[in-house]
Every structure is written in structure tokens, then in C-alpha cells.
Design a protein around this motif. Structure first.
Motif, PDB file in Angstrom:
ATOM      1  N   MET A 121      50.603  13.687  23.040  1.00  0.00           N
ATOM      2  CA  MET A 121      50.859  12.896  24.245  1.00  0.00           C
ATOM      3  C   MET A 121      50.773  13.824  25.465  1.00  0.00           C
ATOM      4  O   MET A 121      51.432  14.862  25.512  1.00  0.00           O
ATOM      5  CB  MET A 121      52.237  12.252  24.174  1.00  0.00           C
ATOM      6  CG  MET A 121      52.539  11.338  25.351  1.00  0.00           C
ATOM      7  SD  MET A 121      54.152  10.536  25.190  1.00  0.00           S
ATOM      8  CE  MET A 121      53.880   9.505  23.747  1.00  0.00           C
ATOM      9  N   LYS A 122      49.991  13.421  26.455  1.00  0.00           N
ATOM     10  CA  LYS A 122      49.795  14.234  27.642  1.00  0.00           C
ATOM     11  C   LYS A 122      50.665  13.745  28.796  1.00  0.00           C
ATOM     12  O   LYS A 122      51.020  12.566  28.877  1.00  0.00           O
ATOM     13  CB  LYS A 122      48.324  14.202  28.064  1.00  0.00           C
ATOM     14  CG  LYS A 122      47.374  14.818  27.055  1.00  0.00           C
ATOM     15  CD  LYS A 122      45.946  14.777  27.578  1.00  0.00           C
ATOM     16  CE  LYS A 122      44.981  15.420  26.590  1.00  0.00           C
ATOM     17  NZ  LYS A 122      43.580  15.378  27.081  1.00  0.00           N
ATOM     18  N   ALA A 123      51.000  14.639  29.683  1.00  0.00           N
ATOM     19  CA  ALA A 123      51.736  14.274  30.889  1.00  0.00           C
ATOM     20  C   ALA A 123      50.833  13.462  31.810  1.00  0.00           C
ATOM     21  O   ALA A 123      49.615  13.671  31.863  1.00  0.00           O
ATOM     22  CB  ALA A 123      52.224  15.532  31.606  1.00  0.00           C
ATOM     23  N   VAL A 124      51.441  12.502  32.538  1.00  0.00           N
ATOM     24  CA  VAL A 124      50.677  11.652  33.454  1.00  0.00           C
ATOM     25  C   VAL A 124      51.138  11.912  34.876  1.00  0.00           C
ATOM     26  O   VAL A 124      52.158  12.564  35.112  1.00  0.00           O
ATOM     27  CB  VAL A 124      50.850  10.152  33.093  1.00  0.00           C
ATOM     28  CG1 VAL A 124      50.318   9.870  31.698  1.00  0.00           C
ATOM     29  CG2 VAL A 124      52.324   9.744  33.189  1.00  0.00           C
ATOM     30  N   ASP A 125      50.393  11.368  35.825  1.00  0.00           N
ATOM     31  CA  ASP A 125      50.786  11.536  37.218  1.00  0.00           C
ATOM     32  C   ASP A 125      51.914  10.572  37.572  1.00  0.00           C
ATOM     33  O   ASP A 125      52.259   9.663  36.795  1.00  0.00           O
ATOM     34  CB  ASP A 125      49.593  11.364  38.159  1.00  0.00           C
ATOM     35  CG  ASP A 125      48.934   9.996  38.048  1.00  0.00           C
ATOM     36  OD1 ASP A 125      49.625   9.027  37.636  1.00  0.00           O
ATOM     37  OD2 ASP A 125      47.742   9.875  38.367  1.00  0.00           O
ATOM     38  N   ALA A 126      52.490  10.769  38.734  1.00  0.00           N
ATOM     39  CA  ALA A 126      53.651   9.975  39.151  1.00  0.00           C
ATOM     40  C   ALA A 126      53.327   8.488  39.231  1.00  0.00           C
ATOM     41  O   ALA A 126      54.147   7.636  38.859  1.00  0.00           O
ATOM     42  CB  ALA A 126      54.165  10.479  40.495  1.00  0.00           C
ATOM     43  N   HIS A 127      52.118   8.144  39.732  1.00  0.00           N
ATOM     44  CA  HIS A 127      51.747   6.733  39.876  1.00  0.00           C
ATOM     45  C   HIS A 127      51.703   6.041  38.516  1.00  0.00           C
ATOM     46  O   HIS A 127      52.240   4.940  38.346  1.00  0.00           O
ATOM     47  CB  HIS A 127      50.381   6.631  40.563  1.00  0.00           C
ATOM     48  CG  HIS A 127      49.900   5.217  40.694  1.00  0.00           C
ATOM     49  ND1 HIS A 127      50.387   4.345  41.648  1.00  0.00           N
ATOM     50  CD2 HIS A 127      48.978   4.515  39.957  1.00  0.00           C
ATOM     51  CE1 HIS A 127      49.796   3.169  41.511  1.00  0.00           C
ATOM     52  NE2 HIS A 127      48.937   3.245  40.497  1.00  0.00           N
ATOM     53  N   THR A 128      51.094   6.693  37.527  1.00  0.00           N
ATOM     54  CA  THR A 128      50.991   6.108  36.187  1.00  0.00           C
ATOM     55  C   THR A 128      52.371   5.972  35.547  1.00  0.00           C
ATOM     56  O   THR A 128      52.695   4.956  34.921  1.00  0.00           O
ATOM     57  CB  THR A 128      50.090   6.982  35.300  1.00  0.00           C
ATOM     58  OG1 THR A 128      48.807   7.108  35.916  1.00  0.00           O
ATOM     59  CG2 THR A 128      49.932   6.370  33.913  1.00  0.00           C
ATOM     60  N   TYR A 129      53.161   7.029  35.707  1.00  0.00           N
ATOM     61  CA  TYR A 129      54.502   6.996  35.106  1.00  0.00           C
ATOM     62  C   TYR A 129      55.358   5.900  35.745  1.00  0.00           C
ATOM     63  O   TYR A 129      56.061   5.163  35.043  1.00  0.00           O
ATOM     64  CB  TYR A 129      55.191   8.350  35.280  1.00  0.00           C
ATOM     65  CG  TYR A 129      56.526   8.406  34.565  1.00  0.00           C
ATOM     66  CD1 TYR A 129      56.605   8.757  33.224  1.00  0.00           C
ATOM     67  CD2 TYR A 129      57.713   8.076  35.222  1.00  0.00           C
ATOM     68  CE1 TYR A 129      57.812   8.798  32.557  1.00  0.00           C
ATOM     69  CE2 TYR A 129      58.927   8.105  34.561  1.00  0.00           C
ATOM     70  CZ  TYR A 129      58.975   8.465  33.234  1.00  0.00           C
ATOM     71  OH  TYR A 129      60.171   8.483  32.571  1.00  0.00           O
ATOM     72  N   LEU A 130      55.311   5.788  37.078  1.00  0.00           N
ATOM     73  CA  LEU A 130      56.127   4.790  37.759  1.00  0.00           C
ATOM     74  C   LEU A 130      55.722   3.382  37.348  1.00  0.00           C
ATOM     75  O   LEU A 130      56.587   2.515  37.133  1.00  0.00           O
ATOM     76  CB  LEU A 130      56.002   4.950  39.276  1.00  0.00           C
ATOM     77  CG  LEU A 130      56.862   4.014  40.127  1.00  0.00           C
ATOM     78  CD1 LEU A 130      58.335   4.201  39.803  1.00  0.00           C
ATOM     79  CD2 LEU A 130      56.613   4.256  41.611  1.00  0.00           C
ATOM     80  N   ALA A 131      54.433   3.134  37.198  1.00  0.00           N
ATOM     81  CA  ALA A 131      53.968   1.812  36.771  1.00  0.00           C
ATOM     82  C   ALA A 131      54.491   1.480  35.378  1.00  0.00           C
ATOM     83  O   ALA A 131      54.934   0.352  35.109  1.00  0.00           O
ATOM     84  CB  ALA A 131      52.442   1.767  36.798  1.00  0.00           C
ATOM     85  N   ALA A 132      54.450   2.467  34.474  1.00  0.00           N
ATOM     86  CA  ALA A 132      54.952   2.244  33.119  1.00  0.00           C
ATOM     87  C   ALA A 132      56.463   2.042  33.118  1.00  0.00           C
ATOM     88  O   ALA A 132      57.002   1.225  32.363  1.00  0.00           O
ATOM     89  CB  ALA A 132      54.570   3.424  32.230  1.00  0.00           C
ATOM     90  N   LEU A 133      57.141   2.807  33.966  1.00  0.00           N
ATOM     91  CA  LEU A 133      58.594   2.688  34.056  1.00  0.00           C
ATOM     92  C   LEU A 133      59.016   1.302  34.512  1.00  0.00           C
ATOM     93  O   LEU A 133      59.917   0.680  33.937  1.00  0.00           O
ATOM     94  CB  LEU A 133      59.133   3.744  35.022  1.00  0.00           C
ATOM     95  CG  LEU A 133      60.638   3.737  35.291  1.00  0.00           C
ATOM     96  CD1 LEU A 133      61.406   4.051  34.016  1.00  0.00           C
ATOM     97  CD2 LEU A 133      60.998   4.744  36.368  1.00  0.00           C
ATOM     98  N   LEU A 134      58.350   0.789  35.523  1.00  0.00           N
ATOM     99  CA  LEU A 134      58.710  -0.522  36.053  1.00  0.00           C
ATOM    100  C   LEU A 134      58.343  -1.643  35.093  1.00  0.00           C
ATOM    101  O   LEU A 134      58.909  -2.735  35.150  1.00  0.00           O
ATOM    102  CB  LEU A 134      58.042  -0.740  37.410  1.00  0.00           C
ATOM    103  CG  LEU A 134      58.484   0.216  38.520  1.00  0.00           C
ATOM    104  CD1 LEU A 134      57.762  -0.088  39.820  1.00  0.00           C
ATOM    105  CD2 LEU A 134      59.993   0.153  38.725  1.00  0.00           C
ATOM    106  N   ALA A 135      57.392  -1.376  34.192  1.00  0.00           N
ATOM    107  CA  ALA A 135      56.980  -2.386  33.215  1.00  0.00           C
ATOM    108  C   ALA A 135      57.784  -2.311  31.923  1.00  0.00           C
ATOM    109  O   ALA A 135      57.657  -3.172  31.055  1.00  0.00           O
ATOM    110  CB  ALA A 135      55.497  -2.221  32.899  1.00  0.00           C
TER     111      ALA A 135
END
Length: 320
Positions: free
Chosen positions: A1-15
């Protein structure tokens, strides 16, 4: 599993799934400085010591018809706890009070529950408070469905808990280290009963997981345990005051050690909480509580106190 950027992480977090989101009406985080009504953004820093050390305080404040019950009493207890733990709020106390009222208004409902959390704050994963440069403040307004008359008519079942009362230096602080209370709730669920009640090493009554307990003895006196190893609940204290000045027949109020044996001869056993006010305990350790026509049923003092408390708390409630 690779680290993602803040935008991708925030979208996943909110979902991500958020159980209980439907009950969150509004909330405030002092770090952010705004009130929000989107429960997906109700997030807490994992390095806040309230999370990994239980180093924090909380208050549960019910409100009905746009009035907060025992608001100033809850704030006074929060202040006492903050002084005991050496936590300085991130804002003046009068500002904290105003924030709670603002969140209650933003909830858009005239009845519900407020949760106020005052934490050591974020800053690290150690145990030392020195890690945390500023305390945390979180305020949440929750949807709440209050019990109907059938609940009060039925009453509750209770039993002797295997969990001992908290130590005196912790019992009177409404801190977020609630693991003993969790164990008591698990006990009750495993036994198919409603309420676990603690007793100390001398056999004297303590409290329930989230409630105070009292008795009406065979002489008609209202008994509550000494305020040493129990939390001084705002509802119980209001009930004792109302009982002592009941007109035209005041009830004698006694604060003293209560031995378990006294439950057998008691005419009533009562449970006090912020949301349900006063509820009768009808059976204890499998045996009916009370005597005569009220054996195994909520008694007259319980019924009177429930109604008297509601009237009193509505009259004295803080509007928002």
C-alpha cells in the motif's frame, strides 16, 4: 500500500463509514473555531491525550423545549474537574459557556443532548501533560429520543456488580477514563438486566455505570450514598433538594453509607440520570424491591420525583 496525497486521503476519509452520524446535529472544535453540522467532519486528533490516556473531562447536558438542564451546575462540575486535573481551557470560561449555547442553537432542535469535552490536548503519544501546548475543547449536540411513560411504568432491573467503586480521588471527577463503567455495561448486557450497581469493600452502595442510586427506606426517608466514591450527579442533587422542600410534606434526606442489606427493607430504589431523571428499580439481584401494592413496581416517591424534576429543570433551565 502506497502513501497518497492529501486530496486523495481527504476524499477517502470523508467517504468512510460513520456509524451514528445521523444523531450528530452540530459540533465545535476549538482548533478550527467554527460550528459544523456535517458529521463526516467530526474528527478528533489521535494524539490528543483524551484519546490514548483518558486525560480529559466531559459533561452530558440534556435539553428540552430549548432549555439546557442544570447548565450552570454542569459547568461548575467541569470547572472543578479542570482544577483537579490542572487543565486550563483554551478560552475563558464565559466564552466556553457561550460556545455551548451557540452549538445548541445551531443544532436546530429544541430537545437533545449536549456533550462537552475538555481535553489535555494534542501533542504526542506519551503520558506527560507537558507534550500538549494547549488544551482541547469539543462540543457536540446530539439527537435524543426521550423515554415515554411505558418506560417509567415498567422500571428497571439491577444487580450487584463485580466491579468495585472508583477510588475517591477519581470518583468525583467526571473524567473520560470510563473503562470500569464499560465493564458494568457489559455485565448488564451479559445478564440480560438493565443496571449494574457497585458496592465497596465494606458492602456499601456506590453508583451505577452512568447514574446515581438512592433508596426510600422503611421510614420514608430518601437515602443517598456519601459523596465520596460516587460522582455528584446534578440530577440526584436536584432531587435531594426538591425532596427536602416538598410541600406540604417534606421528605427527610439522608446522605450516609448504604448497606446492601437495606435494599431488602427499602420501600423504593431509585436511579437518577440527566436524561431519564428518576426511574424506579423494581428488582435487585432477582428479588422484587418495595412492599405492599408497590412490590416490584415503581413507587410513589419515584413517580413524584420524576415529574417534580422535570418541572423544576424546565423552570430553571437555561434558554438558548
Amino acid at each position: 500500500m502506497k502513501a497518497v496525497d492529501a486530496h486523495t486521503y481527504l476524499a477517502a476519509l470523508l467517504a468512510a463509514p460513520r456509524p451514528g452520524a445521523e444523531n450528530v446535529l452540530a459540533f465545535y472544535d476549538h482548533r478550527v473555531g467554527h460550528i459544523c453540522t456535517d458529521a463526516s467532519l467530526l474528527l478528533l486528533p489521535l494524539d490528543d491525550h483524551i484519546c490514548h490516556r483518558g486525560d480529559g473531562l466531559f459533561e452530558s447536558i440534556s435539553y428540552r423545549q430549548g432549555r439546557l438542564f442544570s447548565f450552570d451546575q454542569h459547568l461548575a462540575r467541569l470547572k472543578d474537574g479542570a482544577a483537579a486535573l490542572g487543565i486550563i481551557p483554551p478560552c475563558p470560561w464565559d466564552t466556553l459557556r457561550r460556545i455551548i449555547l451557540d452549538v445548541a442553537r445551531a443544532a436546530g432542535s429544541d430537545h437533545g443532548d449536549m456533550r462537552v469535552f475538555l481535553s489535555r490536548g494534542p501533542g504526542g503519544f506519551g503520558i506527560s501533560p507537558a507534550e500538549c501546548p494547549q488544551s482541547g475543547l469539543y462540543v457536540v449536540a446530539l439527537r435524543k429520543k426521550f423515554a415515554g411513560e411505558a418506560f417509567y411504568e415498567k422500571g428497571l432491573t439491577a444487580f450487584t456488580s463485580a466491579i468495585p467503586p472508583k477510588q475517591e480521588y477519581l470518583a468525583r471527577i467526571k473524567n473520560t477514563n470510563y473503562l470500569p463503567n464499560v465493564f458494568m455495561a457489559m455485565e448488564a448486557a451479559s445478564k440480560g438486566m438493565d443496571v449494574a450497581v457497585t458496592f465497596d469493600e465494606n458492602g456499601f452502595m456506590g453508583e451505577a455505570a452512568t447514574a446515581n442510586v438512592g433508596l426510600v427506606d422503611e421510614h420514608g426517608r430518601l437515602l443517598c450514598p456519601e459523596l465520596k466514591r460516587i460522582l455528584p450527579g446534578t440530577t440526584m442533587l436536584a432531587a435531594l433538594e426538591l425532596a427536602a422542600r416538598r410541600h406540604p410534606a417534606p421528605i427527610t434526606v439522608v446522605e450516609a453509607p448504604i448497606a446492601k442489606e437495606q435494599i431488602r427493607t427499602a420501600s423504593e430504589m431509585l436511579l437518577f440520570t440527566s436524561s431519564t431523571l428518576c426511574v424506579g428499580v423494581t428488582h435487585f439481584d432477582g428479588q422484587p424491591v418495595g412492599c405492599g401494592e408497590h412490590l416490584g413496581r415503581p413507587g410513589p416517591v419515584t413517580r413524584w420525583l420524576k415529574d417534580a424534576l422535570l418541572r423544576h429543570l424546565m423552570e430553571q433551565g437555561t434558554p438558548f
